[in-house]
Design a protein around this motif. Structure first.
Motif: not given
Lengths: 133, 300
Positions: A8-9, A77, A112, B138-140, B143, B147, B238, B241
């Motif tokens: 996605p980045e 990811d 996670e 950041s995507f992390a 997420r 989640q 996504y 994000y």
């Protein structure tokens, strides 16, 4: 055959290749030219591709692979090139995650963290193998 | 007429303010550019995901997936994405106005950004969780939020999840939006949303069937429903994000415009004050001259 690795980045990798081996959730998956259209899931591990006779690796996370018309697209990811791996940082992260895992008693958190650990291990695995060469 | 020294002091203080706002304007401009680039960098990901989703939809019964079904609970969950800091004109105010009127009062709120958290606390809404997101996004991090939301949705207490955020239309326009995130409508799967990849110029995704050659369609391994199970949560990740990125780009563009206005105003003020200062100085000189001449006249 063309390989695209996108997160996605960013678009991590995009180039003409000869063949690729992917860490599919059903086991490693080798793809050569003229493969039938296929969609499958990916688990954290090592993606190896051959370009001009030499092999190169990427550490990838969870995701999806789509193959059609000699075009392999990897949606994930996480994707890190073998040369960009900072082993000490990943080891530290792994250490931290393991400690967190033993401290937490919430199932969702544990899942996670488990995922993060899997990814760290995948990165380290790629690193270790490349160093052996 | 105001004291000369007072005016001089005011001029220098307004000049300082103008310098600060100018700097903030430049910083916001570069941050906006970064957020925009980040959103466009995810474009290939979105395109590919849409392509797979469109093909998946034909091969399996997507309606049975839990994230595509209305939740069993009776409460709504609202994810509210605002800024941490102010000085971005009416951005938060406009968004909060919509949330306070359109969102259910008894809904649970998950907030990103201090402004939204405070406003919801003030309005007495039920705050379920608050997340902070650093710049750049950041995507992390994002997420973690998606989640959490998926887990809540699947826990069975939530009926639907809605998201309030600022959609970046262009530098001058940001549009407050209140969108449904979950359940996903099957018809939306594989379709472009106008907030994905810095929308505005978004067009519906063409469904590509012809390019699979002699093959009837994709082979799905291990099965189409298994792939769907993997891809749908990623789709939600996504979306969230992108929504956060849109909000960030909106924040920085709103701040940039607001700071540009402030700089212009400050410069205008310096101009006015300088005029006033010169007038006052002139008046003082005239008065002095007058005094001297009268004194001379008196001596003659």
């Amino acid at each position: 055959m063309y390989l695209d690795v996108v997160t996605p980045e960013a678009k991590t990798f995009s180039d003409e290749i000869d063949s690729v081996v992917l860490p599919g959730s059903e086991g490693d998956l080798g793809i050569l030219r003229a493969h039938a259209p296929l969609v499958t899931t990916l688990q954290p591990g090592e993606l190896r591709y051959v370009k001009d006779g030499s092999e190169h690796s990427l550490a990838v996370g969870n995701g999806i692979v789509e193959i059609s018309n000699d075009y392999v697209s990897v949606l994930t990811d996480m994707a890190i090139d073998q040369d960009d791996i900072d082993a000490t940082a990943v080891e530290a992260a792994l250490e931290r995650a393991r400690k967190e895992l033993s401290d937490t008693d919430i199932t969702e958190d544990a899942e996670e963290i488990q995922k993060a650990i899997m990814q760290s291990i995948a990165i380290l695995e790629v690193h270790r193998r490349r160093k052996g060469h | 007429m105001a004291n000369l020294r007072d005016i001089r002091r005011r001029i220098s203080s307004v000049k300082n303010t103008a310098q600060i706002t100018k700097a903030m304007q430049l910083v916001a401009a570069s941050k906006m550019k970064k957020a925009q680039d980040q959103a466009t960098a995810g474009r290939p990901y979105a395109d590919l995901m849409n392509k797979v989703l469109v093909n998946l939809k034909e091969q399996c019964d997507e309606d049975t997936h839990p994230l595509l079904q209305e939740g069993k609970g009776d409460k709504d969950l609202v994810l509210l994405i605002t800024t941490d800091k102010g000085l971005c004109a009416g951005l938060n105010t406009n968004l909060l106005k919509i949330i306070l009127t359109d969102a259910a009062k008894d809904a649970s709120y998950v907030t990103v950004g201090a402004k939204g958290r405070k406003a919801m606390a003030r309005a007495g809404r039920d705050l379920m969780a608050d997340f902070t997101i650093d710049d750049p996004v950041s995507f992390a991090d994002s997420r973690r939020i998606s989640q959490f939301i998926i887990d809540q949705f699947l826990s069975g207490e939530i009926r639907s999840v809605k998201v309030g955020f600022s959609n970046f239309v262009n530098t001058m326009t940001q549009e407050p939006m209140f969108e449904t995130l979950l359940p996903i409508r099957a018809i939306d799967l594989g379709r472009d949303k106008d907030f994905v990849g810095m929308g505005g110029n978004s067009k519906p995704v063409e469904v590509v069937h012809g390019d699979l050659g002699n093959y009837g369609g994709y082979i799905f391994e291990p099965s189409a429903s298994h792939v769907l199970d993997t891809i749908v949560p990623q789709y939600v990740d996504y979306q969230v994000y992108q929504m956060i990125l849109e909000s960030r780009a909106s924040e920085h563009s709103a701040r940039m415009v607001a700071m540009k206005g402030a700089t212009d105003n400050a410069n205008q003020m310096v101009k006015d004050l300088t005029l006033q200062y010169n007038k006052a100085r002139q008046a003082a000189i005239t008065a002095e001259l007058l005094e001297i001449t009268t004194a001379m006249k008196a001596l003659e």
